[in-house]
Design a protein around this motif. Structure first.
Motif, short mmCIF file in Angstrom:
data_model
loop_
_atom_site.label_atom_id
_atom_site.label_comp_id
_atom_site.label_asym_id
_atom_site.label_seq_id
_atom_site.Cartn_x
_atom_site.Cartn_y
_atom_site.Cartn_z
N ILE A 274 0.83 -1.20 0.00
CA ILE A 274 0.00 0.00 0.00
C ILE A 274 0.87 1.25 0.00
N VAL A 275 1.95 1.22 0.78
CA VAL A 275 2.87 2.36 0.81
C VAL A 275 3.52 2.57 -0.55
N LEU A 276 3.95 1.47 -1.20
CA LEU A 276 4.60 1.59 -2.51
C LEU A 276 3.64 2.18 -3.54
N LEU A 277 2.37 1.78 -3.50
CA LEU A 277 1.39 2.32 -4.44
C LEU A 277 1.21 3.82 -4.24
N ALA A 278 1.21 4.26 -2.97
CA ALA A 278 1.07 5.68 -2.69
C ALA A 278 2.29 6.47 -3.16
N VAL A 279 3.49 5.92 -2.94
CA VAL A 279 4.71 6.60 -3.38
C VAL A 279 4.79 6.64 -4.91
N LEU A 280 4.38 5.55 -5.57
CA LEU A 280 4.39 5.54 -7.03
C LEU A 280 3.47 6.63 -7.60
N GLU A 281 2.31 6.81 -6.98
CA GLU A 281 1.37 7.81 -7.49
C GLU A 281 1.84 9.23 -7.18
N LYS A 282 2.39 9.44 -5.98
CA LYS A 282 2.78 10.78 -5.57
C LYS A 282 4.12 11.21 -6.16
N ARG A 283 5.11 10.34 -6.12
CA ARG A 283 6.48 10.72 -6.50
C ARG A 283 6.81 10.40 -7.95
N ALA A 284 6.22 9.32 -8.49
CA ALA A 284 6.54 8.94 -9.87
C ALA A 284 5.39 9.22 -10.83
N HIS A 285 4.26 9.73 -10.29
CA HIS A 285 3.11 10.12 -11.11
C HIS A 285 2.55 8.95 -11.91
N ILE A 286 2.54 7.77 -11.30
CA ILE A 286 1.92 6.59 -11.90
C ILE A 286 0.53 6.44 -11.28
N ARG A 287 -0.52 6.70 -12.08
CA ARG A 287 -1.87 6.72 -11.53
C ARG A 287 -2.40 5.29 -11.37
N LEU A 288 -2.50 4.87 -10.11
CA LEU A 288 -2.96 3.52 -9.79
C LEU A 288 -4.18 3.52 -8.88
N SER A 289 -4.72 4.71 -8.59
CA SER A 289 -5.84 4.81 -7.65
C SER A 289 -7.12 4.20 -8.19
N GLN A 290 -7.21 4.01 -9.52
CA GLN A 290 -8.41 3.43 -10.12
C GLN A 290 -8.14 2.02 -10.66
N SER A 291 -7.07 1.40 -10.18
CA SER A 291 -6.68 0.07 -10.67
C SER A 291 -6.67 -0.95 -9.54
N ASP A 292 -7.13 -2.16 -9.86
CA ASP A 292 -6.93 -3.29 -8.95
C ASP A 292 -5.48 -3.73 -9.08
N VAL A 293 -4.80 -3.90 -7.95
CA VAL A 293 -3.39 -4.27 -7.95
C VAL A 293 -3.21 -5.56 -7.15
N TYR A 294 -2.54 -6.51 -7.76
CA TYR A 294 -2.25 -7.79 -7.12
C TYR A 294 -0.74 -8.02 -7.15
N VAL A 295 -0.17 -8.41 -6.02
CA VAL A 295 1.26 -8.69 -5.93
C VAL A 295 1.44 -10.09 -5.36
N ASN A 296 2.32 -10.85 -5.98
CA ASN A 296 2.55 -12.23 -5.55
C ASN A 296 4.04 -12.55 -5.65
N VAL A 297 4.53 -13.31 -4.66
CA VAL A 297 5.91 -13.81 -4.70
C VAL A 297 5.84 -15.26 -5.14
N ALA A 298 6.55 -15.60 -6.20
CA ALA A 298 6.44 -16.93 -6.82
C ALA A 298 6.94 -18.03 -5.89
N SER A 299 6.35 -19.21 -6.03
CA SER A 299 6.77 -20.46 -5.36
C SER A 299 6.53 -20.47 -3.87
N GLY A 300 5.70 -19.56 -3.35
CA GLY A 300 5.36 -19.59 -1.94
C GLY A 300 6.37 -18.96 -1.01
N PHE A 301 7.36 -18.28 -1.54
CA PHE A 301 8.36 -17.61 -0.71
C PHE A 301 7.75 -16.34 -0.10
N LYS A 302 8.15 -16.01 1.13
CA LYS A 302 7.66 -14.81 1.79
C LYS A 302 8.80 -13.80 1.93
N VAL A 303 8.63 -12.64 1.34
CA VAL A 303 9.63 -11.58 1.41
C VAL A 303 9.44 -10.82 2.71
#
Length: 474
Positions: free
Chosen positions: A337-366
Motif C-alpha cells: 500500500i505504501v509503494l502504491l502511494a509513493v508511485l502515485e505521488k512521487r513517480a506520477h503513476i496513476r494507480l488509484s483506479q486500478s486493482d493491484v495484485y502482488v505475488n511472490v512466486a513459489s510460496g516464498f515470503k519476502v
C-alpha cells in the motif's frame, strides 16, 4: 516438617500472564475472558526422579578464570538443519520447535530421529498426541527402520524421565509440551502452570544427563507459540517451521540460539518421502522464461547469511469497483500500500483506479524492504504492460519521499545474481562506492552493468526507455 501451602492465582490462557485476582481482560496481551483460576501447590512441580538431593553453595568465579573448552556438536548430516542450528546439535541443549498444523513438524522431527539413529546413537520420541502405530506409519513412509529409534506414547513426564534413565538416549523429542503433565502438579493438562513445570523439568533433565531435548510447541492463530511467553526464555534454541501448505516451499527459521547466530535459515521442499533440503534455492525459486513477461521482476533477498533470487509478480487492471482491490501474497500488504502511494505521488503513476495484485512466486515470503524497488518495478511493468528485459535485477528500499535507500549485503546479492547469469543491476546510489570498490578489485570482470538510481523517478525513467515509442505512457 512444615505443611505445603496452596495459593490461588489467575493466569492468561493466551500469554501465561499471572495475576493475584481475576480480571476480565489480560493486562499483558489484552485478550478478553482468558484469565483462568489455578491452584498452585509449592514444591510439587518436578518428577520425583528430578528432585534436588544437594544444596551446595556455588562459588562465584572471576570472568578471567573461566576457561572455554571446545564445543562439541553432533552433526546430523542434514545441511539445512545443521546450518540453522549453527553447525549441529549441542549436547545438553533444549530446543523449542514450533509451526502451524500440517506444515511438516512431525515429518521433520522423525527425520531428525532418523539422522541421529543412523550415527549409532539412541533417539527417544515421546508423544502425547499420537499412538505408536501412527508414528510407525509415518516412519514407514519416510523409509525409517532403525533399531536405535524408540517410541513412547505417554504424556506422564515421570514415566518419560524413568524411560530416559533406562535407555540413556542422546536425543529426546517431546511432542508436544501442551500434552505433557507432571502428576505432582494439580493444574490441568495444557495450562500455563503445567507447561512451565514440564519445561522446567525437561531443562533440568537435559542439563543433568547432557542430552539434547527437542520440545514441540503448538502455535496460536497469530503464529506465536502457545503457552506462557516464559517458555521461550527457558530454552536454549527456538526454531520455527514456516511456509504455505498449498506450496512445497518450507523455511526453518532460528528465533533464538545460545550456541550460534540467529540469522541462519534452512530451506526445504516437501516431498512424499519427507522434507528435502534445497541445495540451490535461487534455481528452485526462479523459473526460466523463454520470453520476458510484463509484471515480473527479479530481486535478491537475504535469508540468513545467503542471498536468494526471488521473482515478484504483479498485475494491475482497471477496477470496476468504487474501492479498488489490493491483494498481496508473500509480500507485506502494508508495504505494498505504501509503494502504491509513493508511485502515485512521487513517480506520477496513476494507480488509484486500478486493482493491484502482488505475488511472490513459489510460496516464498519476502520479509525485508530491499525488495521494494523490484516490487515497484513489477507494478509499473504490469500497469504499462511492458516486460522488464531478461537479465535485469533490482534491489533497493523506497522511502516515503521516493528516495532509493541503500541495502545491506549488496555484494552477496550481486554475486548470487551473477551466478544466476544476471548482467544488469539496478542498485541504490548509496551503494555505489562499495560496489565500485569491489568491482575494481576483481580480476575477472565478467559481464556487469550497474545502473545506480537515487530516486524512484529515476527507475521509472529507466523503464520508459524500454517502452515502445508508439505506446501511450499513463
Amino acid at each position: 516438617m512444615s505443611a505445603k501451602k496452596s495459593t490461588v492465582k489467575y493466569m492468561c490462557s493466551d500469554c501465561g500472564a499471572e495475576s493475584a485476582q481475576w480480571m476480565g481482560r489480560c493486562p499483558v496481551c489484552g485478550a478478553w475472558n482468558t484469565m483462568e483460576e489455578f491452584t498452585i501447590t509449592e514444591e510439587k512441580h518436578y518428577p520425583v526422579a528430578l528432585k534436588e538431593t544437594g544444596g551446595k553453595l556455588q562459588k562465584a568465579s572471576r570472568l578471567s578464570e573461566i576457561h572455554l573448552g571446545s564445543e562439541n556438536r553432533n552433526v546430523l548430516d542434514m545441511p539445512e538443519v545443521d546450518r540453522t542450528l549453527g553447525g549441529g546439535i549441542v549436547p545438553g541443549s533444549v530446543i523449542l520447535f514450533g509451526g502451524e498444523p500440517g506444515i511438516g513438524k512431525s515429518t521433520l522431527i522423525l527425520q531428525l530421529c532418523h539422522a541421529v539413529s543412523k550415527k549409532g546413537t539412541k533417539a527417544l520420541y515421546c508423544t502425547g498426541e499420537e499412538s505408536e502405530r501412527q508414528i510407525k506409519m509415518r516412519a514407514d513412509r519416510l523409509h525409517m527402520g532403525e533399531d536405535e529409534c524408540f517410541i513412547l506414547a505417554d504424556g506422564n513426564l515421570t514415566h518419560i524421565v524413568e524411560t530416559v534413565e533406562k535407555l540413556a538416549p542422546d536425543f529426546v523429542v517431546i511432542d508436544s509440551i501442551q500434552t505433557m503433565y507432571v502428576p505432582e502438579n494439580d493444574s490441568p493438562i495444557g495450562s500455563p502452570n503445567q507447561i512451565k513445570s514440564c519445561t522446567s523439568a525437561l531443562v533440568k533433565l537435559a542439563k543433568m544427563k547432557n542430552i539434547t531435548v527437542l520440545i514441540v510447541g503448538h502455535v496460536t492463530k497469530e503464529g506465536n507459540l502457545a503457552g506462557p511467553r516464559m517458555l521461550e526464555h527457558m530454552v536454549d534454541v527456538v526454531l520455527y517451521l514456516e511456509g504455505d501448505r498449498s506450496y512445497q516451499f518450507r523455511v526453518l527459521r532460528t528465533v533464538k540460539n545460545r550456541f550460534g547466530p540467529t540469522s541462519e535459515t534452512g530451506l526445504f521442499i516437501m516431498k512424499e518421502d519427507g522434507l528435502m533440503g534445497i541445495k540451490d534455492p535461487s534455481g528452485f525459486l526462479i523459473r526460466e522464461k523463454k520470453n520476458p513477461v510484463a509484471g515480473s521482476a527479479i530481486t535478491s533477498c537475504m535469508e540468513g547469511q545467503r542471498a536468494i533470487m526471488v521473482e515478484i509478480q504483479a498485475l494491475a487492471v482497471h477496477s470496476v469497483l468504487s474501492m479498488p482491490r489490493r491483494i498481496s501474497v508473500g509480500f507485506d500488504y502494508s508495504r505494498m500500500i505504501v509503494l502504491l502511494a509513493v508511485l502515485e505521488k512521487r513517480a506520477h503513476i496513476r494507480l488509484s483506479q486500478s486493482d493491484v495484485y502482488v505475488n511472490v512466486a513459489s510460496g516464498f515470503k519476502v520479509q525485508e524492504t530491499a525488495a521494494d524497488l523490484s516490487a515497484a518495478m513489477a507494478i509499473v511493468s504490469a500497469h504499462w504492460d511492458i516486460p522488464i528485459p531478461a537479465g535485469v535485477i533490482a534491489t533497493g528500499e523506497i522511502s516515503l519521499t521516493g528516495e532509493i535507500l541503500p541495502v545491506t549485503h549488496v555484494l552477496a546479492r550481486i554475486k548470487e545474481a551473477q551466478r544466476m547469469h544476471f548482467t544488469v543491476f539496478l542498485l541504490p546510489e548509496g551503494n555505489r562506492e562499495e560496489v565500485e570498490a569491489w568491482f575494481s578489485a576483481q580480476k575477472d570482470k565478467g559481464t556487469f552493468h550497474p545502473v545506480y538510481v537515487s530516486q524512484l523517478a529515476d527507475a521509472v525513467s529507466w523503464m520508459k526507455q524500454k517502452k515502445g515509442k508508439n505506446q501511450d505512457i499513463r
